[in-house]
Design a protein around this motif. Sequence first.
Motif: not given
Lengths: 294, 308
Positions: B162-167, B253-261, B174-185
């Motif tokens: 799924p692409v949208v939300g955090n159900g 990913f339309s994640w209802p968090g602070i960044g999106e806000l 996908m959001p976790t992998i996208a967030m982690s890429g640069v952190l892992i590097a």
Amino acid sequence: MVDVTQTPVERGAIATLWTEANTIQKIAALIGLALVLLAVLAPLIAPFDPLKQSLIARLRPPVGFERHKPGFWLGTDELGRDVLSRSLYGLRLTLMLALLGASIGLLLGGTLGLVAGLRRGWTEDAIMGAVDLQIAVPFTLIALLILSIFGSTLPVMVAVLGIAGWEQYARIVRAEVRRITELPFIEAARASGGPPRYIALTHVLPNIVSPLVVQFTLALSNIVILESTLSFLGLGVQPPTATLGSMVGYGRDYMPTAPWMVIVPALMIILLTFSVQILGDWLRDRADVRLRSR
Amino acid sequence: MIAYILRTLIKMCVTLFVIITLVFFATRLSGSPMETFLGEGLTAEDRELMIAYFGLDQSIWQQYLGYLRGIVEGNYGLSFLERRPVADIVAERVGPSLQLLASSVLLTVAVAIPLGVLAALYRESWVGSAIMALAFVGYAVPNFVIATFMVLVFAFMWNLLPVVGNGSWAHFIMPTIAMSGVLIAALTRFTRNAMLDVLGQDFMRTARAKGLPETVVILKHGLRNAGVTVLSVLGLQIAGLAAAGNVVVESIFSWPGIGELLVQSAITRDYPVLQFGVIAVSLAVVVINALTDIAYAVADPRIRLAKA
């Protein structure tokens, strides 16, 4: 008669660099050069006007796929604009913004670092305080704030990219200035009565050029990423003008039916950041003697 | 030690005060934000009412003092758009952001530390080169490009995620992998370098000479000593990178968090929300950095003595 005392012809700096590079670095340099050429020549080589719409040629796939329209090599977007032409102009704008931003950062940070290193006292404290502050706050937040307040126009974008990363130049220059001013030749210049500004420009500055070049290259890749990210989020340059980032951002809505609208600019971004980053890392490793021995 | 902690805390408070002041005046630079926000839809009377309600008719210094007083008293202002306290709006977003941050940090630690150790141990062979090449990719490719390609392949082509939300848990992948890429590097590079420094130390040779098995030498003597450096990087780098990353990833990913806000309030020019959100996230980053500094100094006396 052959003059045996004659020294071999001095090879240019770039030729020396080229022979020292490994295969990956050579490829990166060639890709980088190719991208710069494409960007510079975009108005000459782009097959279409990047803004020209065509209602009958909307959402056509790249040549070779079913339903493609000859002449539109990489397909068209939702308004029938040529993706190849838009990508070339997008690359041109992305590179221009990045170079402008990195240059402003270099000038701003370099000057402040130089002042901080030479002046000392409260001037230095104030400048380094600002440096610490910018390191403490994630720059994306600062960028969001500035773009929201002053609007997403080209000058504001250039200013944002210029502010990003100035603190790195300031730190490097200040540290180098402090190191160099302890050296005997500066003392000699000062003893012979050279005014501070003269010493700064003729004796100190030429000695910190090399770390600045390295930092400039490293910063360039970060600035390309920052610009693409902000444009992707819709906060960068506004349509119909496009940079690579905003093309990916707007293309997202058409991804299921027209993935080429996203793939083409996204691949260009990857090529750009990859080649610049490889060249930056390489210059840094060359400049850092400690790393070379490792 | 106490002096060092106090100095770090005072510096942190000064930083926060400067951030709050700068953010406040920055948001007032564009004139009255109400002008851009209200548009033409309102009658003159309503307009007056709104301006008085949001305190926009006072002088800028009165507004500033009022804002500072509000921060101390826990009153952070009202959203232009939703007409309710910004603290409530931001508070609703903290949970999802923390969940995403937690899953990203977990993935980062689980992947980057073993990779970094391997890269250090096999730095002469292809294993080490391959790992460092991977770290390079994570560093050079912007996270929105990684995210876009993932969405293209796993959501649209294969219809797996799924692409949208955090159900559900599947929404996290996908959001976790996208967030982690640069952190892992970043963490892989630091772990590798910290391990390389440790591997050459005398106590490693001693441990081997004692006849300890190689895994014990590497993990107990090596990694534990490299760990201090690695943990400090985790605190210092990850707070900043994650704050930047979650703005992008949450928006995609339309994640209802602070960044999106933050992105939404930047686009709609809802300044009270943007102002408070930026201050809240900066506060979190600055506090985490200060705590990491202190923890690092407690763990390693050389640091606090050098900075004293």
